[in-house]
Write a protein that holds these residues in place. Sequence first.
Motif, short mmCIF file in Angstrom:
data_model
loop_
_atom_site.label_atom_id
_atom_site.label_comp_id
_atom_site.label_asym_id
_atom_site.label_seq_id
_atom_site.Cartn_x
_atom_site.Cartn_y
_atom_site.Cartn_z
N SER A 520 0.54 3.56 -1.76
CA SER A 520 0.79 2.79 -0.54
C SER A 520 -0.48 2.74 0.28
O SER A 520 -1.17 3.75 0.44
CB SER A 520 1.91 3.44 0.28
OG SER A 520 2.04 2.81 1.53
N TYR A 611 -2.97 -0.92 6.17
CA TYR A 611 -2.69 -2.27 5.68
C TYR A 611 -3.43 -3.30 6.53
O TYR A 611 -3.51 -3.16 7.76
CB TYR A 611 -1.18 -2.55 5.73
CG TYR A 611 -0.39 -1.86 4.65
CD1 TYR A 611 -0.19 -2.47 3.42
CD2 TYR A 611 0.14 -0.59 4.86
CE1 TYR A 611 0.54 -1.84 2.41
CE2 TYR A 611 0.88 0.05 3.87
CZ TYR A 611 1.07 -0.58 2.64
OH TYR A 611 1.78 0.06 1.66
N SER A 621 4.17 -5.70 2.82
CA SER A 621 3.48 -4.46 3.21
C SER A 621 4.48 -3.43 3.71
O SER A 621 4.44 -2.25 3.32
CB SER A 621 2.45 -4.75 4.31
OG SER A 621 1.46 -5.63 3.87
N GLU A 624 6.68 -2.11 0.80
CA GLU A 624 5.95 -1.17 -0.07
C GLU A 624 5.81 0.19 0.61
O GLU A 624 6.03 1.24 -0.01
CB GLU A 624 4.57 -1.74 -0.39
CG GLU A 624 3.71 -0.81 -1.24
CD GLU A 624 2.31 -1.34 -1.43
OE1 GLU A 624 2.13 -2.22 -2.31
OE2 GLU A 624 1.39 -0.89 -0.71
N HIS A 625 5.45 0.17 1.88
CA HIS A 625 5.28 1.42 2.63
C HIS A 625 6.60 2.18 2.73
O HIS A 625 6.66 3.39 2.49
CB HIS A 625 4.74 1.11 4.02
CG HIS A 625 4.73 2.28 4.95
ND1 HIS A 625 3.86 3.35 4.79
CD2 HIS A 625 5.47 2.56 6.05
CE1 HIS A 625 4.07 4.23 5.75
NE2 HIS A 625 5.04 3.78 6.53
N MET A 628 7.70 3.87 -0.48
CA MET A 628 6.91 5.05 -0.78
C MET A 628 7.32 6.23 0.10
O MET A 628 7.51 7.35 -0.39
CB MET A 628 5.43 4.74 -0.57
CG MET A 628 4.48 5.91 -0.90
SD MET A 628 4.26 7.15 0.41
CE MET A 628 3.39 6.18 1.64
#
Length: 638
Positions: A520, A611, A621, A624-625, A628
């Motif tokens: 990430s 990011y 973004s 994805e973060h 994780m």
Amino acid sequence: MNNPSNATFLSIGELFENGEYIIPIYQRNYAWGAPEIEQLLQDIWDMASESRGQPYYLGSLVVHKRKDGKFETIDGQQRHTTLSIILAVLKSLSIQKTIVTPNLAFECRDRSKDTLAYLFSTEGEPKTNAELEPAMQAAKEVTQRFLNSKEITKAVLLSQYLLKDVKILRVVVPEDTDLNHYFEIMNNRGEQLEKHEVLKARMMGILQNQETDNKGGEMSTFSKIWDACAEMDRYFVMSFTPDVRKKLFTDALYCTHRTFEDLCNVLSSLQENASFKTLEELIKDATLAPIGKSESSNEYEGAYAGIINFPNFLLHVLRIKAPQASLDDKKLLTTFEEYIKTADDVKGFARDLFTCRQLLDRYIIKRYNDEKWSLRALKLSSDGSSVVPENSFEELNESLIMLISMFHVSYPNQSRKYWLSGALSYLYKASKNSTLVDKGEYLGFLEQLSDRFFFGRFYTNKALEYDDILLLEKSVPYSAESKKLNDDYLHRGTSTPNFIFNRLDYLLWKRLKADESTKSGNPNYIKARLANFSFTTRSSVEHYYPQDPVGDSDRFESDNQAESVDRFGNLCLISASRNSKLSNHLPHAKKEYYANSNIVESLKQVFMMSYDEWGPKHLHSLDEHEKMIIEVLLTRCK
């Protein structure tokens, strides 16, 4: 002296329904933080749950009645302001509908007055954090988190109890009082007799009443141990002269689990008399006898700030032999009365107090002169002429500091530090026969405790009580089909529990220190900021992409919490002051601010800042973060 008619007990409902109060300009700003607010809420919660209608006395509110009929507050504004904020939050949650406007105003402090009015209001345009008083806004968030962690029916019970059965003593000073002089006296008045002083007198009274030829020596020994332990702002061993230290401790200035008889042989032979006072004598002078300083002026005094005060430390020590004992410091006297009844009980407690204070000094974090957290023990210098500090462990010291500080900032209250109860119990068992604690096993225990707290509270159909979690011999299981992560705890916006953020930051720190991939963000950006991170008492949940962005910027439109601005992936925990300063700025402005300041408050925030793009138009973004960090959060520490 005031006329008794000028002192009146009012319920909180009566206080807010009748009269207007002014905080004068000479009073300081609102200053209560999370520890004080959570303590007040917890105290009221406990009484509402256990008292069966018995009143809870909150203290006094000293006021002067002005000619216009309004009351000018001389003493008690912090409590009154906090109560106002609590009632405003209860109103916003539709839990109480009785008090709908504040009865408190601030002289020449428009932002404080406007903030309090805004917290009670349900109309008008939302205000930005920059327009609100930071400490009051933070108090609102602390209150929301506390109430949202409770069942709604019990929160209603708390509200009812608060309005009806919580009492405050309002004292109206005479009309001709010199207010400036009175205020100065109020801020310099002597300390009242404290419960732990009464407790000491009671326990020494038990020793005095026993039939033994050495009760004088035993009373002297008990008193010296108690008084040395009571000085929480210095190392325990430094309360003894060098000659006595040589007899009490090894060359490593460490000697746990000594018998009470051994301690008597050393301490009762000293010339000083025991500082034993009856309750009558204590009440007369309301002072605690000072502890004698070390003879050598050049020895390390270790002026530091610990994480626990003496009354609460006493309760943790009691739980070594009575694991079910309450950690509620309001019940200090009754709790000890339940478990300490005989002279042998008193001697056993003194022995455990002697051991646990050494363990606290050596294995629990502290601050030196407002520096960062440290984990240090004392040792004799190479020539034996002085005492110097050193890291408690040659390896893993940094990891232990991170983990212990993670627990402490998650639960900053002085009372009910359940994690500390678990840690001291572990250390007590691991230090038998003055054995030094193994660093790896200690770290493993604390990591397992973090797992227990997380999975026991947030990964079950019903959150376990902390005492039940501590009694489990193994980590809380989380593989059963009937148990799953309660997403509602994550996507609560400003009500998301602090421990979740802090546990996540510890796990991220651990992975980064081990150079593990996090899948990430920008790894170079993240690793460049790792060294500046440490745990501090953060109380404000920040929306990285703001709720009310400046200008015509895009907004999150979804009403689904998991997809809205309140989703966990868009949140981090920071200080209230910085959240107030930056709250409505867009991510690139926040990133620029932190880049120029070299401050790292949250590793989760660092990941988000790594990011290039963030917000409603860049959900890839955020997705994805969030994927994780939830994966990391569900990973066992140990």
